[in-house]
Design an enzyme around this catalytic site. Structure first.
Site, short mmCIF file in Angstrom:
data_model
loop_
_atom_site.label_atom_id
_atom_site.label_comp_id
_atom_site.label_asym_id
_atom_site.label_seq_id
_atom_site.Cartn_x
_atom_site.Cartn_y
_atom_site.Cartn_z
N ARG A 1 0.83 -1.20 0.00
CA ARG A 1 0.00 0.00 0.00
C ARG A 1 0.88 1.26 0.00
NH1 ARG A 1 -2.59 -3.89 3.15
NH2 ARG A 1 -4.77 -4.28 2.54
N LYS B 1 -2.56 -2.89 7.67
CA LYS B 1 -4.00 -2.71 7.79
C LYS B 1 -4.58 -3.62 8.87
CE LYS B 1 -8.26 -2.58 5.04
NZ LYS B 1 -8.84 -2.78 3.69
N HIS C 1 -3.77 2.94 -4.78
CA HIS C 1 -4.17 1.62 -4.28
C HIS C 1 -4.49 0.67 -5.43
CE1 HIS C 1 -5.34 -1.08 -1.06
NE2 HIS C 1 -6.40 -1.43 -1.77
N ARG D 1 -2.04 -2.00 -6.25
CA ARG D 1 -2.12 -3.26 -5.49
C ARG D 1 -3.00 -4.26 -6.24
NH1 ARG D 1 -1.28 -5.48 -0.42
NH2 ARG D 1 -3.03 -6.52 0.63
N TRP E 1 -3.30 -10.40 3.19
CA TRP E 1 -4.74 -10.43 3.45
C TRP E 1 -5.04 -11.43 4.55
CZ3 TRP E 1 -3.59 -9.89 -1.97
CH2 TRP E 1 -4.06 -8.69 -2.53
N TYR F 1 -10.02 -12.18 -7.44
CA TYR F 1 -9.09 -12.36 -8.55
C TYR F 1 -9.18 -13.75 -9.17
CZ TYR F 1 -7.12 -8.30 -6.18
OH TYR F 1 -6.97 -7.09 -5.58
#
Length: 227
Positions: free
Chosen positions: A72, A99, A165, A168, A191, A200
């Site tokens: 990020r 995050k 972003h 990413r 994640w 994806y």
């Protein structure tokens, strides 16, 4: 670019024209609706090259590093040399910067290493930042990369508006299309849930190949070719 929202799908992007290679639905108004919001945000490699060439010199290294790592914006801009081990080819995102508030260790591919080695060659002794805003010992990192210069470069490169972003999403899309498994992508990108990378999955249905083969024997029997 206008933004629409569907309760079941989140934000969807409507454009005046479809992008090459992107599945779109034509709207009654004549515009086009991207079937997947991440497709709208994904740069092709040709677009990435055009954008890179139009960026200001100081934005090019963090731009390339973001595409190499999927990090990020603030994780890239505020990267310190203390978080990098060039011998082991790894870098870390501090827990407070992540995050999910959990430290993330990331292997560095050749592209990321090349960028870091070039930055190290320019490093001013005593400056802790990998991407400082100047050449002084006390030069601080840039506050933002997605500034007016970022958007001006996009216009010159003839690319639809992207946020930083979106790099990413581009990184993740390129990985999946190159054969990276969704499970590995989840770990590389930091994640916390598998659900986060399922967006994806449509880019590489090969991960379902083993499951698709489970009923091959049934199909062969139906066609009279059973063993």
């Amino acid at each position: 670019m206008a933004a629409l929202t569907l309760a079941s799908q989140g934000p969807i992007t409507a454009e005046a024209r479809p992008r090459a290679g992107v599945v779109c639905i034509q709207l009654p108004s004549g515009g086009y609706l991207h079937a997947n919001p991440e497709e709208a945000a994904r740069l092709t490699q040709a677009e990435a090259k055009r954008l890179h060439d139009e960026l200001a010199e100081h934005l090019r290294p963090p731009f390339l590093f973001a595409l190499a790592t999927g990090w990020r914006e603030q994780n890239v801009l505020r990267l310190q040399w203390a978080q990098v081990d060039l011998d082991r080819r790894v870098a870390w995102i501090k827990g407070l910067q992540a995050k999910a508030k959990k430290a993330i260790g990331a292997p560095l591919n050749r592209n990321a290493m090349d960028i870091l080695l070039a930055q190290r060659a320019k490093r001013v002794q005593g400056n802790p930042w990998v991407f400082p805003s100047g050449s002084e010992k006390d030069s601080q990192p840039y506050v933002r990369a997605s500034n007016t210069g970022w958007y001006a470069a996009q216009r010159r490169a003839r690319i639809d508006d992207l946020t930083w972003h979106d790099l990413r999403h581009t990184w993740a899309s390129w990985h999946v299309m190159a054969g990276t498994s969704l499970r590995s992508l989840m770990e590389l990108g930091g994640w916390r849930s598998y659900q986060s990378v399922l967006r994806y999955a449509h880019l590489s249905p090969e991960h379902l190949a083993a499951d698709a083969e489970r009923i091959e024997e049934v199909a062969r029997n139906l066609h009279g070719r059973g063993g």
